[in-house]
Design a protein around this motif. Sequence first.
Motif, PDB file in Angstrom:
ATOM      1  N   LEU A 421      -4.711   0.647   2.773  1.00 47.25           N
ATOM      2  CA  LEU A 421      -3.939   1.853   3.102  1.00 47.25           C
ATOM      3  C   LEU A 421      -2.577   1.498   3.688  1.00 47.25           C
ATOM      4  CD1 LEU A 421      -5.307   5.071   4.712  1.00 47.25           C
ATOM      5  CD2 LEU A 421      -3.323   3.968   5.737  1.00 47.25           C
ATOM      6  N   CYS A 424       0.156  -0.064   1.275  1.00 52.40           N
ATOM      7  CA  CYS A 424       0.661   0.790   0.193  1.00 52.40           C
ATOM      8  C   CYS A 424       2.192   0.792   0.180  1.00 52.40           C
ATOM      9  CB  CYS A 424       0.125   2.205   0.372  1.00 52.40           C
ATOM     10  SG  CYS A 424       0.747   3.377  -0.854  1.00 52.40           S
ATOM     11  N   GLN A 425       2.791   0.661  -1.004  1.00 51.51           N
ATOM     12  CA  GLN A 425       4.228   0.700  -1.166  1.00 51.51           C
ATOM     13  C   GLN A 425       4.651   2.113  -1.574  1.00 51.51           C
ATOM     14  OE1 GLN A 425       6.266  -1.856  -0.469  1.00 51.51           O
ATOM     15  NE2 GLN A 425       4.422  -3.023   0.116  1.00 51.51           N
ATOM     16  N   PRO A 426       5.605   2.705  -0.873  1.00 55.00           N
ATOM     17  CA  PRO A 426       6.062   4.057  -1.226  1.00 55.00           C
ATOM     18  C   PRO A 426       6.455   4.132  -2.705  1.00 55.00           C
ATOM     19  CG  PRO A 426       7.015   3.360   0.847  1.00 55.00           C
ATOM     20  CD  PRO A 426       6.340   2.144   0.290  1.00 55.00           C
ATOM     21  N   GLY A 429       1.895   4.735  -4.386  1.00 53.58           N
ATOM     22  CA  GLY A 429       0.668   5.139  -3.730  1.00 53.58           C
ATOM     23  C   GLY A 429      -0.260   5.890  -4.658  1.00 53.58           C
ATOM     24  N   THR A 435       2.827   8.890  -3.332  1.00 55.27           N
ATOM     25  CA  THR A 435       2.981   8.762  -1.878  1.00 55.27           C
ATOM     26  C   THR A 435       1.859   7.930  -1.299  1.00 55.27           C
ATOM     27  OG1 THR A 435       1.770  10.817  -1.553  1.00 55.27           O
ATOM     28  CG2 THR A 435       4.176  10.954  -1.709  1.00 55.27           C
ATOM     29  N   CYS A 436       2.104   7.432  -0.087  1.00 54.65           N
ATOM     30  CA  CYS A 436       1.127   6.647   0.661  1.00 54.65           C
ATOM     31  C   CYS A 436       0.718   7.421   1.910  1.00 54.65           C
ATOM     32  CB  CYS A 436       1.716   5.291   1.071  1.00 54.65           C
ATOM     33  SG  CYS A 436       2.204   4.252  -0.332  1.00 54.65           S
ATOM     34  N   GLN A 446      -7.945  10.630   2.874  1.00 54.42           N
ATOM     35  CA  GLN A 446      -7.162   9.492   2.396  1.00 54.42           C
ATOM     36  C   GLN A 446      -7.913   8.181   2.642  1.00 54.42           C
ATOM     37  OE1 GLN A 446      -3.610  10.374   4.723  1.00 54.42           O
ATOM     38  NE2 GLN A 446      -2.535  11.111   2.872  1.00 54.42           N
ATOM     39  N   TYR A 450      -9.647   5.173  -0.151  1.00 60.69           N
ATOM     40  CA  TYR A 450      -9.557   3.708  -0.123  1.00 60.69           C
ATOM     41  C   TYR A 450     -10.933   3.055   0.066  1.00 60.69           C
ATOM     42  CZ  TYR A 450      -4.453   3.746  -0.063  1.00 60.69           C
ATOM     43  OH  TYR A 450      -3.134   3.905  -0.406  1.00 60.69           O
TER      44      TYR A 450
END
Length: 870
Positions: A421, A424-426, A429, A435-436, A446, A450
């Motif tokens: 989590l 995560c790279q913007p 995601g 999105t992350c 969320q 994961y």
Amino acid sequence: MALGMMLVLLFDVTKGSVDLACRLQSGKQDSYSHDGDLVIGGVFVVHSQFTFNEPSFTEKPQAVVCEAFYTRYYRDVLAMSFATEEVNESSELLPNITLGFRIFDSCMSESRAIQGVLELLTGRSGPVPGYCCEKQPPLAGVIGETMSSLTVPMARIMGVFNYPQISHSSVLSTLSDKHQFPSFLRTVPGNTLQNIALAQLMGHFGWTWVGMVVSDDEVGLKGGQDLRKAIEENGACVAFVERIHLLYSREKILQVVEMIQRQSVKVIIVHSPEVHSKVFLETLYAENVTERVWVFSASFAITPGLFPRDTWKIFNGTIGLVPYTESLPGFEAYLLRLRPSQGHGDILSETFWENVFGCRWPEANGTAKVATLKQGASDKLCSGRESLNKLALSTFELSDLSYTYHSYLALYAYAHAIHSLISCQPGQGPFRNGTCADITHMQPWQVLHYVKHVHFETASGNGVMFDANGDVPASYDILNVQISPDNTFQLVKVGRFNSRAMRGKEVTIDMSAILWSDGSSQSPRSVCSDSCPPGHRKALKEGKPMCCFDCVPCSHGEISNATDTLQCLKCPSHQWTNEKRNQCIPKVIEYLSYQELLGQTLAITATFFTVLTASVLCIFIKYRDTAIVKANNRDLSYLLLISLMSCFLSSFIFIGRPRMLTCMLRQTVFGVVFSISISSILAKTFCVVIAFKATQPNSSIRKWLGARALYCVVLLCSLSQVIVCLIWLVISPPFPELNMKSYNEKIIFECNEGEAIFFYCMLGYMGLLATVSFIVAFLSRNLPGNFNEAKLITFSMLVFVSVWISFIPAYLSTRGKYMVAVEVFAILCSSAGLLGCIFFPKCYIILIRPEKNTRNNLTGKSPFGSMKIE
């Protein structure tokens, strides 16, 4: 929204306290906690019993009181703490983030388990469902519960709020239903594959008659039904299913024990948590029921410390199924470093310390806590400086880390999920628009995303992941409990069940490593009926389960080549059963052979009479000018002797393996040569009659005495038989055939005569000639002369007709080689009768009484029968 407005209104009406606005009426529940940036919740069974006072509704209900602290369960809590410490010390996993935890003891109580999970979700001791009254630290998820019956209500609540829940020991198959429990996962296999494992385990040991004991709750009853179905689908039978529960009275438990004593079942499966089985197993020992083999499902954690040492005898030789477990490096050293943390909310470690060292923690005034003292217990005070050496460490029962290891895995699953989590790279995601999640404001759904997709490897390289149902790949260790003579409890790993192995190879067991309760290495038997050996089939007993049956021998022509077959298999038409009826063997091919005594006897007899007939022919040729040879047309005598030799020789066509040529020649040659013989006799009869009737020189019938006329008689009579045989060979010739219908156990290799009408026409015509010859000779028997040829022919025809009249019923009533032997015997007897009756008297006169071999003697008035032979 309505609940929120009510809470706001409550805030306005009251004194303005935020605490009052966020609190519902509830009792306080102690917890064991450790601070961190993120919190992992835990709900475990540590105390295995509780006391519940029925509410009177006239005063405030009393809280559930926990009893019977058990170190083996506390070990699962310590594994979560140990894993948390490892993660926090790791520089690769969750760097710059500290994990914390908050753990509640459910004490086997559903109400405490529900209250614990509500406090985790709310963040306060007075839980408000749907509200979190603490901002930091956020709750990432929950580990637990231990028991499936406690897990179900927790999973329903957490599923509503999409909080992930990972259980380390709940095996109820229903929990895999994502419609009911969308946020539930577990690090142990569910009941579905456990049932398959237990069913195959029964089959591996050959146990087909077993009993079952299940816990009397929703989890136990549902799991027991599924397990029973799996066992019966695998070919075994369940003799009984009994219920037990920790709240049962001793009298009710005793009824279950007495029922088991009356049963013949030797193997009993216990599908129940160990806490429900405690009183039951103790009662078994008290009633001396020790000759049974117990098989514990994965729901039963084999925990010797929970039971009195005297009852360990019940466990000796039992088999247990536990989730596959690896070692925990460093865990033992972690346990040795344990110290009670008074004042930090760790009530579990304090209770543990009291149990291990037999002391009590002092109150503020220095006296022992009276509330915790038990009758007969030591009043020694705990200092906290006691040494947890190797001896005290044995109370953790480290020989089996099954569910402890899976509690450890659950914490690591959360750690890897949170690590994914925060990594995560913007724009990349998994959520909307790439999105992350924000670690400071992450939502439970969320984290659940994961956790569902987590995949990591253990220290030994085994992968951990969850499938679509939240389950891990199924793998079980098979344990054998062995109690040594010095009363040492040992759990020996003797096998494994791997669902990913080849079909039929899922269960692997080292039989030599198992020690049964009687001390032998031979697996005990538990069957309702003994196995049916090959050659038999199972006949189910009416009103009994399929495992109770009688053994019935297979019928003729059917076999069974395996044990316990339901149906016998029919042998192919060219095969038959052996004596044991467990194998189809080729049928014996039967025909009249030269290699057997019957065929040899007939062949020798035919040879003898052939030689004898040839000898008579030689005598007649040598003495051809004598009166007795010339008296009745010596040419006809030669022809008759040659045809009789052919009759004897035709017997050889019937002996031996049938072939196309021999089948075509058997009856036709026999019919033709016999017709020639009888035609010759008929011609001789006519010759005798004409000779005595045509005494005048100018008689008109003397012309029939000529050789040409007699040969015409032979030719015409024989030609009719030849025509019948030729038509037979053209229209429906005989052919060799394997007759599989006459006898079940053998094949008759015979000649199929084609159209039977031709065969009977041939015999009928031959019988007609013989009858005519007999009648003519019989009517001429009183002709004058010392040597009356007509009388000899009469006797010969009488023998001939008698033989063939007897032949017909004998021929029709036999089959195979004996049918052929009857026909050969008839040929030999009838031919020998003709030879003996017609030619032996003549040979007697020629060789023994030559003085009688004169014309005057032959034409005398005395018949041959009245001759004096000196």
